[in-house]
Design a protein around this motif. Structure first.
Motif, PDB file in Angstrom:
ATOM      1  N   ASP A  47       0.829  -1.206   0.000  1.00  0.00           N
ATOM      2  CA  ASP A  47       0.000   0.000   0.000  1.00  0.00           C
ATOM      3  C   ASP A  47       0.858   1.247   0.000  1.00  0.00           C
ATOM      4  N   ALA A  48       2.025   1.211   0.724  1.00  0.00           N
ATOM      5  CA  ALA A  48       2.879   2.400   0.793  1.00  0.00           C
ATOM      6  C   ALA A  48       3.559   2.677  -0.538  1.00  0.00           C
ATOM      7  N   MET A  49       3.821   1.625  -1.365  1.00  0.00           N
ATOM      8  CA  MET A  49       4.496   1.833  -2.650  1.00  0.00           C
ATOM      9  C   MET A  49       3.536   2.166  -3.770  1.00  0.00           C
ATOM     10  N   GLY A  50       2.232   2.100  -3.532  1.00  0.00           N
ATOM     11  CA  GLY A  50       1.273   2.459  -4.570  1.00  0.00           C
ATOM     12  C   GLY A  50       1.244   1.489  -5.722  1.00  0.00           C
ATOM     13  N   GLY A  51       1.604   0.224  -5.483  1.00  0.00           N
ATOM     14  CA  GLY A  51       1.506  -0.788  -6.543  1.00  0.00           C
ATOM     15  C   GLY A  51       2.776  -1.002  -7.314  1.00  0.00           C
ATOM     16  N   LYS A  52       3.868  -0.253  -7.082  1.00  0.00           N
ATOM     17  CA  LYS A  52       5.121  -0.494  -7.808  1.00  0.00           C
ATOM     18  C   LYS A  52       6.301  -0.119  -6.905  1.00  0.00           C
ATOM     19  N   GLY A  64       7.305   6.197   2.932  1.00  0.00           N
ATOM     20  CA  GLY A  64       7.872   6.416   4.255  1.00  0.00           C
ATOM     21  C   GLY A  64       6.901   7.152   5.169  1.00  0.00           C
ATOM     22  N   MET A  65       7.418   7.569   6.318  1.00  0.00           N
ATOM     23  CA  MET A  65       6.562   8.279   7.285  1.00  0.00           C
ATOM     24  C   MET A  65       7.431   9.174   8.159  1.00  0.00           C
ATOM     25  N   SER A  66       6.779  10.118   8.803  1.00  0.00           N
ATOM     26  CA  SER A  66       7.497  11.033   9.696  1.00  0.00           C
ATOM     27  C   SER A  66       7.762  10.362  11.046  1.00  0.00           C
ATOM     28  N   GLU A  67       8.634  10.984  11.879  1.00  0.00           N
ATOM     29  CA  GLU A  67       8.924  10.431  13.197  1.00  0.00           C
ATOM     30  C   GLU A  67       7.679  10.424  14.078  1.00  0.00           C
ATOM     31  N   LYS A  68       6.846  11.429  13.935  1.00  0.00           N
ATOM     32  CA  LYS A  68       5.635  11.501  14.746  1.00  0.00           C
ATOM     33  C   LYS A  68       4.702  10.357  14.425  1.00  0.00           C
ATOM     34  N   VAL A  69       4.557  10.033  13.136  1.00  0.00           N
ATOM     35  CA  VAL A  69       3.690   8.921  12.733  1.00  0.00           C
ATOM     36  C   VAL A  69       4.321   7.599  13.157  1.00  0.00           C
ATOM     37  N   ALA A  70       5.665   7.469  13.003  1.00  0.00           N
ATOM     38  CA  ALA A  70       6.340   6.219  13.350  1.00  0.00           C
ATOM     39  C   ALA A  70       6.217   5.916  14.840  1.00  0.00           C
ATOM     40  N   ALA A  71       6.116   6.962  15.671  1.00  0.00           N
ATOM     41  CA  ALA A  71       5.995   6.747  17.112  1.00  0.00           C
ATOM     42  C   ALA A  71       4.677   6.108  17.493  1.00  0.00           C
ATOM     43  N   ARG A  72       3.642   6.245  16.633  1.00  0.00           N
ATOM     44  CA  ARG A  72       2.310   5.705  16.944  1.00  0.00           C
ATOM     45  C   ARG A  72       1.916   4.545  16.037  1.00  0.00           C
ATOM     46  N   VAL A 117      12.132   6.923   6.667  1.00  0.00           N
ATOM     47  CA  VAL A 117      12.475   8.265   6.218  1.00  0.00           C
ATOM     48  C   VAL A 117      11.430   8.687   5.214  1.00  0.00           C
ATOM     49  N   SER A 118      10.818   9.809   5.470  1.00  0.00           N
ATOM     50  CA  SER A 118       9.743  10.266   4.598  1.00  0.00           C
ATOM     51  C   SER A 118      10.255  10.426   3.165  1.00  0.00           C
ATOM     52  N   GLY A 119       9.557   9.740   2.214  1.00  0.00           N
ATOM     53  CA  GLY A 119       9.923   9.813   0.802  1.00  0.00           C
ATOM     54  C   GLY A 119      10.952   8.793   0.390  1.00  0.00           C
ATOM     55  N   GLN A 120      11.509   7.989   1.341  1.00  0.00           N
ATOM     56  CA  GLN A 120      12.568   7.035   0.991  1.00  0.00           C
ATOM     57  C   GLN A 120      12.223   5.599   1.340  1.00  0.00           C
ATOM     58  N   GLY A 121      11.169   5.381   2.083  1.00  0.00           N
ATOM     59  CA  GLY A 121      10.791   3.999   2.397  1.00  0.00           C
ATOM     60  C   GLY A 121      10.846   3.709   3.881  1.00  0.00           C
ATOM     61  N   THR A 122      10.482   2.426   4.202  1.00  0.00           N
ATOM     62  CA  THR A 122      10.371   2.013   5.600  1.00  0.00           C
ATOM     63  C   THR A 122      10.975   0.635   5.765  1.00  0.00           C
ATOM     64  N   THR A 123      11.611   0.408   6.938  1.00  0.00           N
ATOM     65  CA  THR A 123      12.177  -0.901   7.258  1.00  0.00           C
ATOM     66  C   THR A 123      11.663  -1.331   8.617  1.00  0.00           C
ATOM     67  N   PHE A 124      11.005  -2.501   8.674  1.00  0.00           N
ATOM     68  CA  PHE A 124      10.584  -3.106   9.932  1.00  0.00           C
ATOM     69  C   PHE A 124      11.609  -4.171  10.302  1.00  0.00           C
ATOM     70  N   THR A 125      12.083  -4.131  11.558  1.00  0.00           N
ATOM     71  CA  THR A 125      13.076  -5.096  12.035  1.00  0.00           C
ATOM     72  C   THR A 125      12.467  -5.910  13.164  1.00  0.00           C
ATOM     73  N   ILE A 126      12.437  -7.234  12.965  1.00  0.00           N
ATOM     74  CA  ILE A 126      11.912  -8.150  13.982  1.00  0.00           C
ATOM     75  C   ILE A 126      13.083  -8.961  14.516  1.00  0.00           C
ATOM     76  N   THR A 127      13.264  -8.938  15.829  1.00  0.00           N
ATOM     77  CA  THR A 127      14.361  -9.666  16.476  1.00  0.00           C
ATOM     78  C   THR A 127      13.774 -10.722  17.395  1.00  0.00           C
ATOM     79  N   LEU A 128      14.131 -11.987  17.128  1.00  0.00           N
ATOM     80  CA  LEU A 128      13.662 -13.108  17.938  1.00  0.00           C
ATOM     81  C   LEU A 128      14.867 -13.870  18.474  1.00  0.00           C
ATOM     82  N   PRO A 129      14.858 -14.265  19.739  1.00  0.00           N
ATOM     83  CA  PRO A 129      15.995 -15.021  20.280  1.00  0.00           C
ATOM     84  C   PRO A 129      16.054 -16.418  19.691  1.00  0.00           C
ATOM     85  N   LEU A 130      17.257 -16.871  19.379  1.00  0.00           N
ATOM     86  CA  LEU A 130      17.431 -18.213  18.853  1.00  0.00           C
ATOM     87  C   LEU A 130      17.071 -19.244  19.913  1.00  0.00           C
TER      88      LEU A 130
END
Length: 613
Positions: free
Chosen positions: A517-522, A546-554, A592-605
């Motif tokens: 949805d964030a990439m608009g289909g491409k 991407g999104m702003s820091e204020k949006v990322a906080a929520r 970063v607004s206009g550059q994309g988003t990265t979600f990082t999931i950390t699980l213990p081995l």
């Protein structure tokens, strides 16, 4: 009795000379029957006694009426004893003059026994009133002095000591006369020296002030401070010793030293910084706690000033200081360049009675960690409050979602049956399609709410993330449009974690849907898996808006969405956060607004020593 004025038993020249010396010449006679009378007085008797020679009378016992009543008997006994043994009559007595004044007289008379058995004395009395009064005054002053005062002769030992000395050392009146001072101060004379002569005594008693240990007659000892001065008179050396018992002073000094030691230890071990500054702002004292706080590794020098460590605006004016305690908080730069918060508590005081301007006592407490802990506690309280609200809201939403799900089922089923079995024109068919689409959207919302509200703990099994990520890559083709490229990077051959394979797949699908949805289909969606420091790190990145820091906080808050109304439930990322947390992991976002988003999931081995079900 009427003594005859002549003939005089002494030459006139001698009478005049003795009168100049305040001496009264006299002749005394004792008859064979023991009767005493005075036959002659020098003319100056009137000057001293206040009575003319013809007015001088005696009592029946033979005592002059002018004699003090307390001295009459002793004086008569002295005269009769001289008559008996023929020795000179040495006399010391008091008289009461005609004007009522007391005079002291000292004299001597030599007896001569006549052929008829009479005894005649020719003698002289000297008026020593001034000397006796001066000695009396001196003795009174010495006896009332609190300090010990004594004189020491180089040959005869202690010649004189005042009453304070006798009381302190435990001796009777006059008992110290002739004693060796060395024996009173627990010291012994050098061997082979039978007595002290001249400079030898100075070797025992050094001039000046010193402290010794003195001993009383009962054997008890005490600290004694004495000052020794030498006096030479007629070639004879004497010492004047003035001393005092310093037991109380020693006790006070000991208490003060102990108190100072305790205060010094408290000062050195205090957990907060302590500063003492003078009226000019120069630091006079500082403790190790302040050295650590300020980054000083050694004692602060006397040239350092308060303003070297504390802003001048935070300090009170030393010129206009008033009594009382002040307290304030300031921000300073710490030794490592970080910002620290200090609480200053101070009070002005006068370092001495002569000080016109006050000094400053300052307590410095680093409250940075206290403030941080208080802020964390407030945040935890807010989180707890929000959690309680969300828990209540979840229970309410779960109940509503269950009821809605029951109502949506017949609506969706009826619309689909109507669309398949009834003959509809295009307008009504379009209406049925909208009914079906709205019912499915409502169903998705209800499912999200129910998934979010399920707080029960799931059974966790050992899951290989490598297999899960590869399976997700196959499923992603069905939800991603052709214009979105899927990039996959799997580092390890195996990454076993304790979790639920289906829930991990759901997590990845939710993140993929958000990225789509964030990439608009491409664009490009990247999924990577690495093992870092005993943790499996799973990243999902997109090249979207991407999104702003204020949006990322929520972003993980329930029902929060940036999508238009009708296009998002606001529960997808909340479900992701809940599922990851339930597996003992954590999820974070970097965008970063206009550059994309990265979600990082950390699980213990997982601990592979445990068997996998």
């Amino acid at each position: 009795m009427n003594p005859q004025p002549a003939p005089a038993p002494f030459p006139a020249t001698l009478v005049d000379l003795m009168a100049d010396m305040a001496c009264v010449l006299f002749r005394r006679r004792m008859d064979g029957d023991g009767h005493i009378r005075y036959e002659w007085f020098s003319p100056n008797v009137e000057t001293i006694f206040g009575f003319a020679p013809a007015e001088m009378s005696v009592t029946r016992a033979g005592a002059l009426n002018a004699l003090h009543w307390a001295d009459r008997d002793d004086h008569v006994r002295t005269v009769r004893r001289s008559a008996d043994d023929g020795r000179p009559c040495v006399e010391l007595f008091r008289i009461i003059s005609a004007d009522g004044q007391t005079h002291w007289l000292r004299g001597s008379a030599r007896p001569q026994r006549q052929a008829d058995g009479h005894v005649v004395w020719d003698g002289a009395w000297m008026d020593i009133t001034r000397w006796m009064r001066a000695e009396h005054h001196f003795q009174t002053v010495m006896d009332h002095a609190e300090d010990c005062i004594l004189t020491v002769d180089c040959e005869s030992g202690i010649e004189w000591a005042n009453a304070a000395t006798e009381r302190l050392f435990g001796w009777a009146e006059g008992g110290l006369r002739g004693q060796c001072l060395m024996e009173l101060i627990q010291q012994s004379c050098p061997p082979g020296r039978p007595s002290c002569h001249g400079d030898q005594m100075l070797a025992c008693f050094q001039r000046g002030t010193g402290e010794v240990v003195a001993i009383r007659t009962d054997g008890s000892t005490f600290p004694f401070e004495m000052t020794v001065s030498e006096v030479r008179s007629d070639g004879r050396l004497s010492l004047i010793v003035i001393g005092r018992d310093i037991s109380r002073r020693k006790q006070t000094e000991s208490v003060l030293a102990e108190t100072e030691q305790r205060l010094r230890l408290t000062f050195e071990a205090a957990p907060m910084g302590i500063l003492v500054a003078d009226a000019d702002g120069r630091i006079r004292e500082s403790n190790p706690a302040f050295h650590f706080m300020s980054g000083s590794h050694s004692k602060i020098t006397d040239t350092a000033r308060l303003t070297d460590f504390i802003p001048a605006s935070a300090l009170p004016s030393m010129q206009t200081a008033t009594d009382g305690v002040f307290c304030r908080e300031i921000a300073v730069t710490g030794p490592k360049g970080d910002e620290r918060r200090w609480r200053l508590t101070g009070s002005h005081f006068h370092a001495s009675e002569k000080a016109t301007l006050p000094s400053l006592l300052l307590l410095v407490e680093d409250i940075t960690e206290t403030i941080r802990a208080a802020e964390e506690r407030r945040q935890m309280e807010r989180v707890l409050t929000e959690g309680q609200k969300l828990e209540a809201l979840g229970r309410l939403a779960g109940g509503i979602a269950h009821e809605l799900n029951n109502m949506l089922g017949p609506i969706l089923m009826g619309a689909e049956m109507l669309l398949r079995s009834a003959t509809l024109d295009d307008k009504n068919r379009s209406r049925c399609d909208r009914i079906i689409e709205a019912a499915k959207h409502g169903r998705d919302i209800v499912r999200g709410v129910l998934a979010y509200c399920r707080q029960e703990r799931q059974d966790l099994n050992a899951v290989d993330l490598v297999a899960v990520v590869r399976q997700f890559s196959e499923l992603a083709g069905s939800i991603l449009p052709p214009a979105i490229r899927l990039d996959q990077h799997i580092g390890p051959d195996q990454a076993m974690v304790m979790g639920n394979g289906g829930q991990i797949t759901q997590i990845l699908l939710n993140l993929a849907n958000n990225g789509r949805d964030a990439m608009g289909g491409k664009g490009a969606l990247a999924v990577s898996l690495e093992v870092v420091d005993g943790d499996a790190v799973l990243k999902v990145s997109d090249t979207g808006c991407g999104m702003s820091e204020k949006v990322a906080a929520r972003i993980f808050d329930p029902f929060f969405t940036t999508k238009p109304v009708g296009q998002g439930t606001g529960l997808g990322l909340s479900v992701v956060h809940g599922l990851v947390t339930a597996m003992g992991g954590r999820v974070s976002v970097k965008s970063v607004s206009g550059q994309g988003t990265t979600f990082t999931i950390t699980l213990p081995l997982a601990d592979m020593a445990c068997p996998t079900p």
